[in-house]
Design a protein around this motif. Structure first.
Motif, PDB file in Angstrom:
ATOM      1  N   ASN A  13      33.395 -25.655  21.183  1.00 20.54           N
ATOM      2  CA  ASN A  13      33.272 -25.971  22.602  1.00 20.54           C
ATOM      3  C   ASN A  13      32.030 -25.331  23.210  1.00 20.54           C
ATOM      4  OD1 ASN A  13      35.472 -27.616  22.687  1.00 20.54           O
ATOM      5  ND2 ASN A  13      36.900 -25.982  23.280  1.00 20.54           N
ATOM      6  N   ILE A  14      31.696 -24.114  22.805  1.00 25.50           N
ATOM      7  CA  ILE A  14      30.491 -23.430  23.296  1.00 25.50           C
ATOM      8  C   ILE A  14      29.263 -24.237  22.886  1.00 25.50           C
ATOM      9  CG2 ILE A  14      29.028 -21.385  22.949  1.00 25.50           C
ATOM     10  CD1 ILE A  14      31.181 -20.763  24.818  1.00 25.50           C
ATOM     11  N   GLY A  15      29.234 -24.735  21.659  1.00 29.70           N
ATOM     12  CA  GLY A  15      28.099 -25.537  21.169  1.00 29.70           C
ATOM     13  C   GLY A  15      27.930 -26.806  21.993  1.00 29.70           C
ATOM     14  N   LYS A  16      29.039 -27.491  22.268  1.00 24.03           N
ATOM     15  CA  LYS A  16      28.980 -28.714  23.087  1.00 24.03           C
ATOM     16  C   LYS A  16      28.519 -28.381  24.499  1.00 24.03           C
ATOM     17  CE  LYS A  16      32.632 -31.334  20.786  1.00 24.03           C
ATOM     18  NZ  LYS A  16      33.973 -31.875  20.943  1.00 24.03           N
ATOM     19  N   PHE A  17      29.074 -27.293  25.046  1.00 28.04           N
ATOM     20  CA  PHE A  17      28.738 -26.890  26.412  1.00 28.04           C
ATOM     21  C   PHE A  17      27.249 -26.555  26.537  1.00 28.04           C
ATOM     22  CE2 PHE A  17      29.287 -25.327  30.563  1.00 28.04           C
ATOM     23  CZ  PHE A  17      28.561 -24.148  30.669  1.00 28.04           C
ATOM     24  N   SER A  18      26.712 -25.801  25.560  1.00 27.79           N
ATOM     25  CA  SER A  18      25.308 -25.405  25.653  1.00 27.79           C
ATOM     26  C   SER A  18      24.383 -26.596  25.450  1.00 27.79           C
ATOM     27  CB  SER A  18      25.004 -24.285  24.654  1.00 27.79           C
ATOM     28  OG  SER A  18      25.192 -24.744  23.330  1.00 27.79           O
ATOM     29  N   SER A  19      24.715 -27.533  24.562  1.00 23.51           N
ATOM     30  CA  SER A  19      23.847 -28.698  24.379  1.00 23.51           C
ATOM     31  C   SER A  19      23.906 -29.603  25.612  1.00 23.51           C
ATOM     32  CB  SER A  19      24.229 -29.476  23.119  1.00 23.51           C
ATOM     33  OG  SER A  19      25.497 -30.072  23.267  1.00 23.51           O
ATOM     34  N   THR A  20      25.061 -29.742  26.244  1.00 23.23           N
ATOM     35  CA  THR A  20      25.179 -30.521  27.467  1.00 23.23           C
ATOM     36  C   THR A  20      24.404 -29.865  28.590  1.00 23.23           C
ATOM     37  OG1 THR A  20      27.381 -31.241  26.793  1.00 23.23           O
ATOM     38  CG2 THR A  20      26.806 -31.549  29.100  1.00 23.23           C
ATOM     39  N   LEU A  21      24.494 -28.538  28.685  1.00 20.77           N
ATOM     40  CA  LEU A  21      23.767 -27.804  29.713  1.00 20.77           C
ATOM     41  C   LEU A  21      22.257 -27.957  29.516  1.00 20.77           C
ATOM     42  CD1 LEU A  21      24.043 -25.913  32.128  1.00 20.77           C
ATOM     43  CD2 LEU A  21      23.982 -24.001  30.540  1.00 20.77           C
ATOM     44  N   LEU A  22      21.784 -27.876  28.284  1.00 19.48           N
ATOM     45  CA  LEU A  22      20.362 -28.056  28.000  1.00 19.48           C
ATOM     46  C   LEU A  22      19.902 -29.471  28.372  1.00 19.48           C
ATOM     47  CD1 LEU A  22      19.835 -26.136  24.648  1.00 19.48           C
ATOM     48  CD2 LEU A  22      18.856 -25.604  26.877  1.00 19.48           C
ATOM     49  N   LYS A  23      20.704 -30.469  28.053  1.00 24.17           N
ATOM     50  CA  LYS A  23      20.359 -31.859  28.398  1.00 24.17           C
ATOM     51  C   LYS A  23      20.246 -32.026  29.912  1.00 24.17           C
ATOM     52  CE  LYS A  23      22.404 -34.377  24.526  1.00 24.17           C
ATOM     53  NZ  LYS A  23      23.479 -35.295  24.128  1.00 24.17           N
ATOM     54  N   LYS A  24      21.198 -31.472  30.635  1.00 22.18           N
ATOM     55  CA  LYS A  24      21.180 -31.599  32.099  1.00 22.18           C
ATOM     56  C   LYS A  24      19.978 -30.880  32.689  1.00 22.18           C
ATOM     57  CE  LYS A  24      25.979 -32.579  32.962  1.00 22.18           C
ATOM     58  NZ  LYS A  24      27.169 -32.282  33.708  1.00 22.18           N
ATOM     59  N   ARG A  25      19.656 -29.698  32.180  1.00 18.95           N
ATOM     60  CA  ARG A  25      18.482 -28.983  32.677  1.00 18.95           C
ATOM     61  C   ARG A  25      17.204 -29.760  32.374  1.00 18.95           C
ATOM     62  NH1 ARG A  25      19.069 -22.508  31.829  1.00 18.95           N
ATOM     63  NH2 ARG A  25      20.693 -22.238  33.386  1.00 18.95           N
ATOM     64  N   PHE A  26      17.120 -30.323  31.175  1.00 18.56           N
ATOM     65  CA  PHE A  26      15.952 -31.111  30.786  1.00 18.56           C
ATOM     66  C   PHE A  26      15.823 -32.343  31.684  1.00 18.56           C
ATOM     67  CE2 PHE A  26      12.570 -32.321  28.151  1.00 18.56           C
ATOM     68  CZ  PHE A  26      12.691 -33.673  27.862  1.00 18.56           C
ATOM     69  N   LEU A  29      14.684 -31.279  35.141  1.00 15.32           N
ATOM     70  CA  LEU A  29      13.271 -30.928  35.100  1.00 15.32           C
ATOM     71  C   LEU A  29      12.401 -32.189  35.066  1.00 15.32           C
ATOM     72  CD1 LEU A  29      11.361 -28.489  34.906  1.00 15.32           C
ATOM     73  CD2 LEU A  29      11.466 -28.727  32.421  1.00 15.32           C
ATOM     74  N   ILE A  30      12.782 -33.153  34.260  1.00 16.95           N
ATOM     75  CA  ILE A  30      12.026 -34.413  34.188  1.00 16.95           C
ATOM     76  C   ILE A  30      12.076 -35.129  35.530  1.00 16.95           C
ATOM     77  CG2 ILE A  30      12.082 -36.740  33.203  1.00 16.95           C
ATOM     78  CD1 ILE A  30      12.568 -35.503  30.516  1.00 16.95           C
ATOM     79  N   MET A  31      13.217 -35.193  36.170  1.00 19.12           N
ATOM     80  CA  MET A  31      13.342 -35.885  37.459  1.00 19.12           C
ATOM     81  C   MET A  31      12.496 -35.191  38.529  1.00 19.12           C
ATOM     82  SD  MET A  31      14.933 -38.607  37.082  1.00 19.12           S
ATOM     83  CE  MET A  31      15.184 -39.106  38.748  1.00 19.12           C
ATOM     84  N   LYS A  32      12.470 -33.855  38.513  1.00 14.68           N
ATOM     85  CA  LYS A  32      11.634 -33.138  39.480  1.00 14.68           C
ATOM     86  C   LYS A  32      10.170 -33.484  39.278  1.00 14.68           C
ATOM     87  CE  LYS A  32      14.507 -29.108  40.405  1.00 14.68           C
ATOM     88  NZ  LYS A  32      14.652 -27.655  40.239  1.00 14.68           N
ATOM     89  N   HIS A  33       9.732 -33.497  38.030  1.00  8.56           N
ATOM     90  CA  HIS A  33       8.332 -33.852  37.753  1.00  8.56           C
ATOM     91  C   HIS A  33       8.051 -35.310  38.103  1.00  8.56           C
ATOM     92  CE1 HIS A  33       6.920 -30.135  36.035  1.00  8.56           C
ATOM     93  NE2 HIS A  33       8.005 -30.049  35.252  1.00  8.56           N
TER      94      HIS A  33
END
Length: 174
Positions: A13-26, A29-33
């Motif tokens: 679950n931690i692995g899924k959570f961290s990959s989802t969190l990274l995707k959302k941050r990415f 970041l792309i939308m802001k740019h």
């Protein structure tokens, strides 16, 4: 054993959570740019350059219909015969309309190189318009000034009006 299963499930679950969190941050970041680039492009595309604006003539709104069946506008049946339309509410000082063969062209009848005054309403001379103030000549097919002085000053061509034909009617408007 139950503790091991719990930890394995927790790690997954931690692995899924961290990959989802990274995707959302990415994605954030792309939308802001993306929006920053879009805003920058919008700001850069805006211009306050008014080089085409004639300081002597106001661009008044009007719409006028010319019935080609009337004797007053009979000259427009032939290519290259301009007509002066001096009705109230048509441009500043009226308009010149000419049949070019493929379409109709309409131009402001007030000289574009000085403020409207007693002598600024131009007259038709063949396929040209002539200002009686300075004697400037303008072509009614193109709107260009034919005798532009080479004195370093800025000179304007005729102010264009939209002219569309619908059957036996020519509509001039701005």
């Amino acid at each position: 054993m139950t503790c091991m299963v719990f930890l394995r499930g927790f790690n997954a679950n931690i692995g899924k959570f961290s990959s989802t969190l990274l995707k959302k941050r990415f994605q954030t970041l792309i939308m802001k740019h993306f929006w920053a680039i879009m805003l920058l492009a919008l700001i850069l595309s805006c211009s306050s350059d008014s080089t085409n604006r004639n300081p002597f003539l106001q661009e008044v709104r009007f719409r006028f219909e010319l019935n080609l069946n009337l004797p007053l506008y009979n000259n427009l049946q032939n290519i290259g015969n301009p007509v002066y339309v001096g009705n109230n509410g048509v441009g500043t000082r009226g308009a010149f309309v000419i049949n070019t063969g493929s379409s109709f062209m309409a131009w402001e009848a007030s000289c574009p190189n000085h403020a409207p005054n007693d002598c600024s309403t131009m007259t038709i001379d063949g396929q040209n318009a002539v200002c009686s103030c300075e004697g400037y000549t303008y072509n009614l097919f193109t709107g260009q000034q034919l005798d532009r002085p080479d004195d370093g000053n800025r000179y304007h061509d005729l102010l264009f009006y939209r002219a569309t034909q619908s059957g036996n009617t020519v509509i001039i408007s701005n």
